[in-house]
Scaffold this motif. Structure first.
Motif, PDB file in Angstrom:
ATOM      1  N   THR A   1       3.561   6.902  12.786  1.00 32.66           N
ATOM      2  CA  THR A   1       2.676   8.423  11.585  1.00 32.66           C
ATOM      3  C   THR A   1       3.435   8.600  10.658  1.00 32.66           C
ATOM      4  O   THR A   1       4.017   9.848  10.987  1.00 32.66           O
ATOM      5  CB  THR A   1       1.874   8.640  11.926  1.00 32.66           C
ATOM      6  OG1 THR A   1       0.350   7.328  12.920  1.00 32.66           O
ATOM      7  CG2 THR A   1       0.785   8.270  10.815  1.00 32.66           C
ATOM      8  N   HIS A   2       3.698   7.867   9.389  1.00 30.83           N
ATOM      9  CA  HIS A   2       4.740   8.467   8.759  1.00 30.83           C
ATOM     10  C   HIS A   2       3.572   9.220   7.541  1.00 30.83           C
ATOM     11  O   HIS A   2       2.921   8.343   6.729  1.00 30.83           O
ATOM     12  CB  HIS A   2       5.301   7.708   7.971  1.00 30.83           C
ATOM     13  CG  HIS A   2       6.638   7.400   8.572  1.00 30.83           C
ATOM     14  ND1 HIS A   2       7.981   8.063   8.847  1.00 30.83           N
ATOM     15  CD2 HIS A   2       6.494   6.771   9.744  1.00 30.83           C
ATOM     16  CE1 HIS A   2       8.406   7.403   9.553  1.00 30.83           C
ATOM     17  NE2 HIS A   2       7.704   6.660  11.087  1.00 30.83           N
ATOM     18  N   PHE A   3       3.738  10.464   6.739  1.00 30.95           N
ATOM     19  CA  PHE A   3       3.863  10.994   5.578  1.00 30.95           C
ATOM     20  C   PHE A   3       3.624  10.365   3.879  1.00 30.95           C
ATOM     21  O   PHE A   3       4.759  10.005   4.845  1.00 30.95           O
ATOM     22  CB  PHE A   3       3.634  12.678   5.305  1.00 30.95           C
ATOM     23  CG  PHE A   3       2.769  13.408   4.655  1.00 30.95           C
ATOM     24  CD1 PHE A   3       1.830  13.144   4.659  1.00 30.95           C
ATOM     25  CD2 PHE A   3       3.151  13.585   3.704  1.00 30.95           C
ATOM     26  CE1 PHE A   3       1.544  14.170   3.016  1.00 30.95           C
ATOM     27  CE2 PHE A   3       3.628  14.034   2.267  1.00 30.95           C
ATOM     28  CZ  PHE A   3       2.112  13.965   2.093  1.00 30.95           C
ATOM     29  N   VAL A   4       2.951   9.805   3.320  1.00 38.26           N
ATOM     30  CA  VAL A   4       3.116   9.273   1.974  1.00 38.26           C
ATOM     31  C   VAL A   4       2.714  10.254   1.117  1.00 38.26           C
ATOM     32  O   VAL A   4       3.646  10.885   0.210  1.00 38.26           O
ATOM     33  CB  VAL A   4       2.424   7.788   2.046  1.00 38.26           C
ATOM     34  CG1 VAL A   4       2.530   7.331   0.811  1.00 38.26           C
ATOM     35  CG2 VAL A   4       2.391   7.335   3.098  1.00 38.26           C
ATOM     36  N   ASP A   5       1.489  11.234   1.168  1.00 42.43           N
ATOM     37  CA  ASP A   5       1.328  11.477  -0.059  1.00 42.43           C
ATOM     38  C   ASP A   5       0.300  12.672   0.313  1.00 42.43           C
ATOM     39  O   ASP A   5      -0.773  12.074   1.163  1.00 42.43           O
ATOM     40  CB  ASP A   5       0.661  10.651  -1.455  1.00 42.43           C
ATOM     41  CG  ASP A   5       0.803  11.210  -2.853  1.00 42.43           C
ATOM     42  OD1 ASP A   5       0.839  12.177  -3.071  1.00 42.43           O
ATOM     43  OD2 ASP A   5       0.702  10.303  -4.041  1.00 42.43           O
TER      44      ASP A   5
END
Length: 457
Positions: free
Chosen positions: A131-135
């Motif tokens: 899971t990647h952080f976006v904003d």
């Protein structure tokens, strides 16, 4: 994410499907994030830890950094609590490591992955991998209402009362509008990156005898590296290496550098990854030829990501300075102690400038005497202007010199535990306001959990 997204894009985030409502969301599953998640859940907060890879541990597991930096001030452990607990558990499964060893302990990455996971889940915290952080989504009052993430389920928003940025790069704080600094103020230089790797098929008994001969004169491989460079067998500018014996037949290396990399830039990080993998093939040939017991060594694994030492430093309510470090300063709101030396790896230009000149390690590193340490204030974890967000790990608020000391894994474990404890209190008692946390009570809670915090006037 140094450039902010347009307002219309950010408004669209609020229509994303909600993936849960939490007390504490921890972004980044390295040592700081791991400790923050456990500490927050331990203190009753509904906690989720999100991680971009498929394991916890960051540079010690995905990055294959071969050994932990010191946990002690050379008299006693000063990194305790959650950090010391995992070190002790890992050592128990490594019979070749002395039980009273706390400094430069070799890392068994696979054992450490399992220890981290089991302990986080036992605390009651949730884990979300890949899971990647976006904003972030901010409310009218400026507080961070939710994080936007991306994984196989698509884009999601995760609401939380308090967020802990344990990304190492200050990604969450930067997206929320926090001020940050990066690199050397005059040159813009950042510390180089290193692709760590593990070699198998090694006679570690023979290698150990060589490394520790004559009071460990070969431990950093200085003489053998100089010989190989003079013979044309080693094409690097560096003069030393870190090697850790991890088992009866495997060794880990933190060796050589990839220079001129800003790891917050995807293209530069990709270039570094490619160059790092190329370099370790060259280094392995050197090891086979020059190190006893290593003639049949093969590359067993390399880091999922190249090791990154320095990117953003988030500007907090207090910036820890070199003067604080040199004065061994204590603070009424300190939440951790540190005694690691100033470990700033030279840029390529610095290496080239000093070729052939003597290098004064003690002057550059500012080694403490045994028993000496300094405090890390809670205010270094509170980004200026942000109400419900904390930072932990190598992106806390320091100047560049001190970041060269506080960036290492034991310190990340300590600042992560403090951030998790504070986040739980802020979420449960103060509507998410991290500055409303009673620091005396926070220090008491950390001490009760085993952390080392001597009394401060």
């Amino acid at each position: 994410m140094d450039r902010q997204l347009p307002d219309d894009v950010r408004r669209a985030w609020s229509y994303l499907p909600a993936a849960g409502a939490l007390d504490v969301l921890v972004v980044g599953g390295g040592p700081a994030g791991y400790a923050a998640a456990i500490a927050a859940a331990r203190d009753g907060a509904r906690t989720l830890l999100v991680e971009q890879y498929g394991c916890l541990g960051g540079m010690g597991t995905a990055g294959l950094v071969p050994a932990f930096c010191p946990f002690t001030d050379r008299e006693k452990p000063i990194i305790r609590g959650i950090g010391l607990e995992i070190l002790e558990e890992m050592k128990a499964a490594m019979p070749h490591v002395a039980r009273d060893s706390f400094d430069w302990v070799p890392i068994d990455a696979e054992a450490l992955k399992y220890i981290y996971e089991r302990r986080v889940l036992a605390s009651g915290a949730g884990v979300l991998y890949f899971t990647h952080f976006v904003d972030v989504i901010r409310g009218p009052d400026g507080a961070v209402q939710a994080a936007v993430v991306h994984n196989k389920s698509g884009l999601q928003r995760i609401a939380a009362r308090v967020l802990v940025d344990a990304t190492g790069d200050g990604d969450v704080a930067t997206a929320a509008g926090a001020e940050f600094v990066k690199g050397d103020a005059e040159t813009g230089d950042l510390q180089p990156c290193t692709m760590c790797f593990v070699l198998a098929g090694v006679d570690t008994a023979r290698l150990h005898e060589f490394l520790y001969a004559d009071n460990a004169k070969n431990l950093l491989l200085r003489e053998v590296i100089a010989r190989a460079k003079a013979a044309g067998d080693l094409n690097i500018v560096e003069e030393a290496a870190n090697v850790a014996i991890q088992s009866g037949s495997t060794i880990g290396f933190n060796f050589s550098h990839v220079f001129d990399v800003d790891a917050t830039d995807a293209e530069q990080l990709t270039r570094a990854q490619l160059e790092g993998r190329r370099i370790i093939r060259h280094l392995t040939e050197f090891v086979r030829k020059y190190l006893p017991g290593c003639s049949d060594a093969v590359i067993a694994s390399s880091g999922v990501q190249i090791g990154v030492r320095e990117t953003r430093r988030v500007v907090g309510d207090y910036t820890l300075t070199l003067e604080d470090y040199l004065q061994r300063r204590s603070f009424p709101d300190e939440i951790a102690r540190n005694s690691y030396y100033i470990d700033i790896h030279l840029s390529k230009r610095e290496w080239e400038r000093r070729l052939g000149e003597p290098f004064d390690d003690e002057a550059k590193w500012h080694q403490y005497n045994a028993g000496e340490s300094h405090g890390i204030p809670y205010r270094c974890l509170t980004p200026r202007g942000l109400r419900n967000l904390l930072v932990a790990g190598r992106c806390i608020s320091t100047d560049r010199a001190v970041q060269g000391s506080t960036r290492v894994m034991p310190n990340c474990l300590a600042t992560g535990e403090a951030a998790g404890c504070a986040a739980a209190v802020a979420a449960g008692n103060h509507g998410g306001d991290v500055r409303a946390v009673n620091v005396d009570a926070l220090r008491g809670r950390l001490c009760a959990a085993g952390q080392y915090l001597p009394p401060v006037a």
